[in-house]
Design a protein around this motif. Sequence first.
Motif, PDB file in Angstrom:
ATOM      1  N   UNK A 186       0.829  -1.205   0.000  1.00  0.00           N
ATOM      2  CA  UNK A 186       0.000   0.000   0.000  1.00  0.00           C
ATOM      3  C   UNK A 186       0.868   1.262   0.000  1.00  0.00           C
ATOM      4  N   UNK A 187       1.963   1.243   0.755  1.00  0.00           N
ATOM      5  CA  UNK A 187       2.884   2.388   0.739  1.00  0.00           C
ATOM      6  C   UNK A 187       3.527   2.515  -0.641  1.00  0.00           C
ATOM      7  N   UNK A 188       3.866   1.370  -1.238  1.00  0.00           N
ATOM      8  CA  UNK A 188       4.413   1.402  -2.596  1.00  0.00           C
ATOM      9  C   UNK A 188       3.423   2.031  -3.568  1.00  0.00           C
ATOM     10  N   UNK A 189       2.131   1.700  -3.404  1.00  0.00           N
ATOM     11  CA  UNK A 189       1.105   2.295  -4.260  1.00  0.00           C
ATOM     12  C   UNK A 189       1.081   3.810  -4.095  1.00  0.00           C
ATOM     13  N   UNK A 190       1.168   4.282  -2.843  1.00  0.00           N
ATOM     14  CA  UNK A 190       1.207   5.726  -2.597  1.00  0.00           C
ATOM     15  C   UNK A 190       2.435   6.345  -3.263  1.00  0.00           C
ATOM     16  N   UNK A 226      -6.843   7.502  -7.593  1.00  0.00           N
ATOM     17  CA  UNK A 226      -7.536   6.935  -6.429  1.00  0.00           C
ATOM     18  C   UNK A 226      -6.961   7.369  -5.085  1.00  0.00           C
ATOM     19  N   UNK A 227      -6.170   8.402  -5.057  1.00  0.00           N
ATOM     20  CA  UNK A 227      -5.721   8.970  -3.793  1.00  0.00           C
ATOM     21  C   UNK A 227      -6.716  10.030  -3.331  1.00  0.00           C
ATOM     22  N   UNK A 228      -6.821  10.221  -2.006  1.00  0.00           N
ATOM     23  CA  UNK A 228      -7.604  11.349  -1.496  1.00  0.00           C
ATOM     24  C   UNK A 228      -6.889  12.658  -1.751  1.00  0.00           C
ATOM     25  N   UNK A 229      -5.582  12.585  -1.996  1.00  0.00           N
ATOM     26  CA  UNK A 229      -4.809  13.798  -2.229  1.00  0.00           C
ATOM     27  C   UNK A 229      -3.462  13.725  -1.538  1.00  0.00           C
ATOM     28  N   UNK A 230      -3.015  14.856  -1.028  1.00  0.00           N
ATOM     29  CA  UNK A 230      -1.702  14.927  -0.386  1.00  0.00           C
ATOM     30  C   UNK A 230      -1.704  14.177   0.943  1.00  0.00           C
ATOM     31  N   UNK A 231      -0.614  13.490   1.220  1.00  0.00           N
ATOM     32  CA  UNK A 231      -0.459  12.783   2.497  1.00  0.00           C
ATOM     33  C   UNK A 231      -0.230  13.763   3.636  1.00  0.00           C
ATOM     34  N   UNK A 232       0.190  14.970   3.326  1.00  0.00           N
ATOM     35  CA  UNK A 232       0.451  16.030   4.307  1.00  0.00           C
ATOM     36  C   UNK A 232       0.388  17.351   3.549  1.00  0.00           C
ATOM     37  N   UNK A 233       0.373  18.450   4.258  1.00  0.00           N
ATOM     38  CA  UNK A 233       0.289  19.753   3.606  1.00  0.00           C
ATOM     39  C   UNK A 233       1.505  19.953   2.706  1.00  0.00           C
ATOM     40  N   UNK A 234       1.303  20.201   1.411  1.00  0.00           N
ATOM     41  CA  UNK A 234       2.433  20.249   0.478  1.00  0.00           C
ATOM     42  C   UNK A 234       3.303  21.483   0.655  1.00  0.00           C
ATOM     43  N   UNK A 235       4.593  21.283   0.462  1.00  0.00           N
ATOM     44  CA  UNK A 235       5.583  22.359   0.463  1.00  0.00           C
ATOM     45  C   UNK A 235       6.082  22.525  -0.968  1.00  0.00           C
ATOM     46  N   UNK A 236       5.781  23.670  -1.573  1.00  0.00           N
ATOM     47  CA  UNK A 236       6.246  23.981  -2.928  1.00  0.00           C
ATOM     48  C   UNK A 236       6.946  25.319  -2.836  1.00  0.00           C
ATOM     49  N   UNK A 263       8.347  19.296  -1.421  1.00  0.00           N
ATOM     50  CA  UNK A 263       8.119  18.249  -0.413  1.00  0.00           C
ATOM     51  C   UNK A 263       6.645  17.909  -0.510  1.00  0.00           C
ATOM     52  N   UNK A 264       6.333  16.957  -1.380  1.00  0.00           N
ATOM     53  CA  UNK A 264       4.946  16.673  -1.774  1.00  0.00           C
ATOM     54  C   UNK A 264       4.804  15.169  -1.988  1.00  0.00           C
ATOM     55  N   UNK A 265       3.670  14.615  -1.556  1.00  0.00           N
ATOM     56  CA  UNK A 265       3.482  13.182  -1.750  1.00  0.00           C
ATOM     57  C   UNK A 265       2.020  12.819  -1.584  1.00  0.00           C
ATOM     58  N   UNK A 266       1.646  11.704  -2.188  1.00  0.00           N
ATOM     59  CA  UNK A 266       0.270  11.211  -2.155  1.00  0.00           C
ATOM     60  C   UNK A 266       0.072  10.224  -1.014  1.00  0.00           C
ATOM     61  N   UNK A 267      -1.196  10.142  -0.575  1.00  0.00           N
ATOM     62  CA  UNK A 267      -1.595   9.032   0.289  1.00  0.00           C
ATOM     63  C   UNK A 267      -2.359   8.028  -0.564  1.00  0.00           C
TER      64      UNK A 267
END
Length: 430
Positions: A186-190, A226-236, A263-267
Amino acid sequence: MKYHQINSALFIKNRRKFAAEMKPNSVAIFNSNDIYPISADSTMPFAQHRDIFYLSGVDQEESILLLFPDAPYENQKEMLFLKETSEHIAIWEGEKLTKERAFQVSGIRTVYWLQDFHKVLNEMMTYADTMYINTNEHYRAAVETETREARFVKWWKEKYPAHNVAKSNPILQRIRSVKESEEIDLIQKACDITEKGFRRLLPFVKPNVTEYEIEAELIHEFIRNRSKGFAYTPIIASGNNANVLHYIENNQQCKAGDLILLDVAAEYANYSSDMTRTIPVSGKFSDRQKAVYNAVLHVKNEATKMLTPGTLWKQYHVEVGKIMTSELLGLGLIDKADVQNENPDWPAYKKYFMHGTSHHMGLDTHDYGLLHEPMKANMVFTVEPGIYIPAEGFGIRLEDNVVIQEKGEPFNLMRNIPIEVDEIESLMNS
């Protein structure tokens, strides 16, 4: 939920691990999160408490999990309590878990509606000696809002003062930190969704693009996978914004010649990924930018090799500091006198690299894990060194997510995400 249903076998295994650590004749309770209000009738999007999700797969508000391994009857060993669904709720809010669907999701056969909870709990308390309460003891936690879990603990202590009290968190810190193979998938999918977002934005970035336009490209790609979005607040963070470690305004224009720290990533299915890359606005690094970039990349690669079973987190960071010191000397950012005269509590390298290199990752971006205990196989860590130079107008951080192996170097879940200078420049100019 957007994600594909997770096989209930994972949650069955997780409950067995937790139950194996419980004291004899004890009960453990886990509550879902509240839906938090904003104002008027507006609310925050619901996010499930990771502990009840880890143990049941239930991703719904107003849910309670009760575990009682030594219960006198088989149907009392595991119980779910859910908000009773209805035709009215289905019309206004959408489908909620039925008892049969809850069994499919969790593998728990005994499912009650929430209205029966106090009656059932009272019976369980007459059998049990000890109650496990679930308090938040994460080393980064700073909670001011009273959670649903906290309200329950307060109520239970007043209602049942004669019972012994135990803590769920130390058990969860250990079992959640070592991932099952299904969790790693599941983490690999993210991470794979994060890769899609990063590859989407590389040819998109040009001088004068805004940080929020980049954010929009990422969220588009994450949700369509199929992600809800960012895993955390994105840093751009373009230009000097990168030297603010938790810059989240994302409202500036990206200027030619500058770098952008992303510093951006999906959940995915509540599991996090956590990526950082730094790219040139104009599609090409300057010689100085490239030199600093490759220094950070070298530290990341060398630090990754140290993440092996038995490693202690604190000593690991001391060793990473030595590698970073060597790179900063080579870049001319510090000199030998700085190192010789450094304060042991704040070494010379900390002027340019002031944060930690690695943290546990999983259901939470900063996941459970006891940092004073040795690392184990199947723990997932970030590796994220950086060099921040306000005087030169840029900062560089690079971050991957890796799984500790029984032997050898960790397995990099972000191995396919571009990170070498040549590949990033090529993709940005394709």
